[in-house]
Motif scaffolding. Structure first.
Motif, PDB file in Angstrom:
ATOM      1  N   THR A   9       6.843   4.606  14.326  1.00 23.19           N
ATOM      2  CA  THR A   9       6.455   6.016  14.323  1.00 23.19           C
ATOM      3  C   THR A   9       6.131   6.474  12.904  1.00 23.19           C
ATOM      4  OG1 THR A   9       7.855   6.446  16.225  1.00 23.19           O
ATOM      5  CG2 THR A   9       7.181   8.349  14.932  1.00 23.19           C
ATOM      6  N   GLN A  10       6.951   6.066  11.943  1.00 24.64           N
ATOM      7  CA  GLN A  10       6.692   6.437  10.550  1.00 24.64           C
ATOM      8  C   GLN A  10       5.390   5.819  10.062  1.00 24.64           C
ATOM      9  OE1 GLN A  10      10.448   4.942   9.073  1.00 24.64           O
ATOM     10  NE2 GLN A  10      11.050   6.994   8.428  1.00 24.64           N
ATOM     11  N   GLU A  11       5.132   4.573  10.449  1.00 25.76           N
ATOM     12  CA  GLU A  11       3.894   3.905  10.033  1.00 25.76           C
ATOM     13  C   GLU A  11       2.680   4.626  10.609  1.00 25.76           C
ATOM     14  OE1 GLU A  11       1.468   1.206   8.063  1.00 25.76           O
ATOM     15  OE2 GLU A  11       3.590   1.631   7.793  1.00 25.76           O
ATOM     16  N   ILE A  12       2.746   5.016  11.871  1.00 29.21           N
ATOM     17  CA  ILE A  12       1.644   5.742  12.505  1.00 29.21           C
ATOM     18  C   ILE A  12       1.425   7.076  11.802  1.00 29.21           C
ATOM     19  CG2 ILE A  12       0.949   6.964  14.620  1.00 29.21           C
ATOM     20  CD1 ILE A  12       2.284   4.601  16.148  1.00 29.21           C
ATOM     21  N   GLN A  13       2.505   7.777  11.488  1.00 32.11           N
ATOM     22  CA  GLN A  13       2.382   9.062  10.784  1.00 32.11           C
ATOM     23  C   GLN A  13       1.754   8.865   9.403  1.00 32.11           C
ATOM     24  OE1 GLN A  13       6.453  10.384  10.970  1.00 32.11           O
ATOM     25  NE2 GLN A  13       6.114  11.529  12.868  1.00 32.11           N
ATOM     26  N   LYS A  14       2.124   7.788   8.725  1.00 33.04           N
ATOM     27  CA  LYS A  14       1.560   7.494   7.406  1.00 33.04           C
ATOM     28  C   LYS A  14       0.061   7.251   7.518  1.00 33.04           C
ATOM     29  CE  LYS A  14       2.070   4.210   3.589  1.00 33.04           C
ATOM     30  NZ  LYS A  14       0.895   3.353   3.652  1.00 33.04           N
ATOM     31  N   LEU A  15      -0.353   6.450   8.502  1.00 30.47           N
ATOM     32  CA  LEU A  15      -1.775   6.159   8.691  1.00 30.47           C
ATOM     33  C   LEU A  15      -2.552   7.421   9.033  1.00 30.47           C
ATOM     34  CD1 LEU A  15      -1.641   2.815  10.693  1.00 30.47           C
ATOM     35  CD2 LEU A  15      -2.193   3.125   8.287  1.00 30.47           C
ATOM     36  N   GLN A  16      -1.972   8.266   9.900  1.00 29.88           N
ATOM     37  CA  GLN A  16      -2.656   9.499  10.281  1.00 29.88           C
ATOM     38  C   GLN A  16      -2.818  10.424   9.080  1.00 29.88           C
ATOM     39  OE1 GLN A  16      -0.124  10.760  13.519  1.00 29.88           O
ATOM     40  NE2 GLN A  16      -1.525   9.922  15.044  1.00 29.88           N
ATOM     41  N   SER A  17      -1.807  10.489   8.224  1.00 22.41           N
ATOM     42  CA  SER A  17      -1.897  11.394   7.075  1.00 22.41           C
ATOM     43  C   SER A  17      -2.924  10.890   6.056  1.00 22.41           C
ATOM     44  CB  SER A  17      -0.529  11.554   6.404  1.00 22.41           C
ATOM     45  OG  SER A  17      -0.145  10.355   5.756  1.00 22.41           O
ATOM     46  N   GLU A  18      -3.137   9.580   5.992  1.00 17.56           N
ATOM     47  CA  GLU A  18      -4.114   9.020   5.064  1.00 17.56           C
ATOM     48  C   GLU A  18      -5.531   9.116   5.599  1.00 17.56           C
ATOM     49  OE1 GLU A  18      -2.667   5.067   4.461  1.00 17.56           O
ATOM     50  OE2 GLU A  18      -1.236   5.690   2.939  1.00 17.56           O
ATOM     51  N   GLY A  19      -5.669   9.297   6.892  1.00 16.68           N
ATOM     52  CA  GLY A  19      -6.992   9.429   7.491  1.00 16.68           C
ATOM     53  C   GLY A  19      -7.882   8.240   7.191  1.00 16.68           C
ATOM     54  N   GLY A  20      -9.121   8.524   6.875  1.00 20.83           N
ATOM     55  CA  GLY A  20     -10.101   7.480   6.634  1.00 20.83           C
ATOM     56  C   GLY A  20      -9.884   6.701   5.353  1.00 20.83           C
ATOM     57  N   GLU A  21      -9.125   7.255   4.408  1.00 19.12           N
ATOM     58  CA  GLU A  21      -8.895   6.566   3.136  1.00 19.12           C
ATOM     59  C   GLU A  21      -8.255   5.196   3.348  1.00 19.12           C
ATOM     60  OE1 GLU A  21      -6.659   9.146   0.598  1.00 19.12           O
ATOM     61  OE2 GLU A  21      -8.060  10.795   0.916  1.00 19.12           O
ATOM     62  N   PHE A  22      -7.311   5.109   4.261  1.00 17.14           N
ATOM     63  CA  PHE A  22      -6.633   3.840   4.534  1.00 17.14           C
ATOM     64  C   PHE A  22      -7.638   2.780   4.982  1.00 17.14           C
ATOM     65  CE2 PHE A  22      -4.872   0.935   7.689  1.00 17.14           C
ATOM     66  CZ  PHE A  22      -3.881   0.316   6.949  1.00 17.14           C
ATOM     67  N   TRP A  23      -8.503   3.157   5.932  1.00 23.36           N
ATOM     68  CA  TRP A  23      -9.446   2.185   6.485  1.00 23.36           C
ATOM     69  C   TRP A  23     -10.528   1.820   5.485  1.00 23.36           C
ATOM     70  CZ3 TRP A  23      -7.433  -0.397  10.118  1.00 23.36           C
ATOM     71  CH2 TRP A  23      -6.486   0.200  10.951  1.00 23.36           C
ATOM     72  N   GLU A  24     -10.974   2.788   4.673  1.00 21.26           N
ATOM     73  CA  GLU A  24     -11.948   2.472   3.619  1.00 21.26           C
ATOM     74  C   GLU A  24     -11.355   1.463   2.640  1.00 21.26           C
ATOM     75  OE1 GLU A  24     -15.237   3.215   3.043  1.00 21.26           O
ATOM     76  OE2 GLU A  24     -15.166   4.070   5.036  1.00 21.26           O
ATOM     77  N   LYS A  25     -10.079   1.643   2.311  1.00 20.96           N
ATOM     78  CA  LYS A  25      -9.408   0.720   1.396  1.00 20.96           C
ATOM     79  C   LYS A  25      -9.321  -0.671   2.025  1.00 20.96           C
ATOM     80  CE  LYS A  25      -5.232   0.046  -1.286  1.00 20.96           C
ATOM     81  NZ  LYS A  25      -3.876   0.473  -1.577  1.00 20.96           N
ATOM     82  N   MET A  26      -8.983  -0.742   3.297  1.00 17.67           N
ATOM     83  CA  MET A  26      -8.893  -2.037   3.972  1.00 17.67           C
ATOM     84  C   MET A  26     -10.236  -2.759   3.917  1.00 17.67           C
ATOM     85  SD  MET A  26      -5.756  -2.371   4.926  1.00 17.67           S
ATOM     86  CE  MET A  26      -5.622  -3.542   6.249  1.00 17.67           C
ATOM     87  N   TRP A  27     -11.324  -2.037   4.215  1.00 18.43           N
ATOM     88  CA  TRP A  27     -12.659  -2.648   4.192  1.00 18.43           C
ATOM     89  C   TRP A  27     -13.064  -3.024   2.773  1.00 18.43           C
ATOM     90  CZ3 TRP A  27     -15.317  -4.729   7.987  1.00 18.43           C
ATOM     91  CH2 TRP A  27     -15.037  -4.352   9.294  1.00 18.43           C
ATOM     92  N   SER A  28     -12.815  -2.155   1.809  1.00 16.45           N
ATOM     93  CA  SER A  28     -13.254  -2.436   0.442  1.00 16.45           C
ATOM     94  C   SER A  28     -12.497  -3.605  -0.174  1.00 16.45           C
ATOM     95  CB  SER A  28     -13.131  -1.194  -0.442  1.00 16.45           C
ATOM     96  OG  SER A  28     -11.775  -0.858  -0.656  1.00 16.45           O
ATOM     97  N   GLU A  29     -11.256  -3.816   0.249  1.00 19.66           N
ATOM     98  CA  GLU A  29     -10.459  -4.926  -0.280  1.00 19.66           C
ATOM     99  C   GLU A  29     -10.577  -6.185   0.570  1.00 19.66           C
ATOM    100  OE1 GLU A  29      -6.492  -3.412  -0.782  1.00 19.66           O
ATOM    101  OE2 GLU A  29      -7.095  -2.086  -2.426  1.00 19.66           O
ATOM    102  N   GLY A  30     -11.352  -6.107   1.643  1.00 21.94           N
ATOM    103  CA  GLY A  30     -11.550  -7.286   2.489  1.00 21.94           C
ATOM    104  C   GLY A  30     -10.371  -7.622   3.383  1.00 21.94           C
TER     105      GLY A  30
END
Length: 123
Positions: A9-30
């Motif tokens: 639940t905490q991990e999901i809340q963290k991802l939701q609060s980061e929004g698209g930034e998390f996924w952009e970072k994942m893609w940019s870092e491969g």
């Protein structure tokens, strides 16, 4: 490196609060272990069923598409494909890797909670 033990639940809340930034970072870092460099066999095997016998001219929506090669394959089968992903970088890589020329027709901005998202219509 610090390890942080969080509940799901905490991990999901963290991802939701980061929004698209998390996924952009994942893609940019491969860090895209979910991305496959092939068309899913299950899609090929069940294509006729999913399209009522392989009809062309149908439309398909691919949510969370990233840069899935399934979209190219579906287009090659005669379908109109609409992909949607939170990562603009994934979309740009998809276009580049598949030699797709992009022309922005329309951009719609909308606010969800505290994040502004852009929807791009590509011609």
């Amino acid at each position: 490196e610090h390890l942080i033990n969080m509940s799901a639940t905490q991990e999901i809340q963290k991802l939701q609060s980061e929004g698209g930034e998390f996924w952009e970072k994942m893609w940019s870092e491969g860090h895209t272990g979910w991305h496959k460099d092939f068309v899913q066999e299950i899609l090929k095997n069940h294509f006729a069923y999913l399209t009522s016998g392989g009809q062309s001219g149908l439309s398909v929506f691919v949510p969370l598409c990233g840069k899935s090669l399934d979209m190219v394959w579906l287009s090659d089968q005669g379908l109109s494909v609409v992909g949607c992903d939170i990562s603009e970088l994934a979309a740009q890589q998809f276009y580049t890797e598949n030699n797709i020329t992009v022309k922005k027709c329309k951009e719609i901005k909308y606010l969800h909670k505290t994040t502004i998202f852009s929807l791009l219509e590509v011609c």
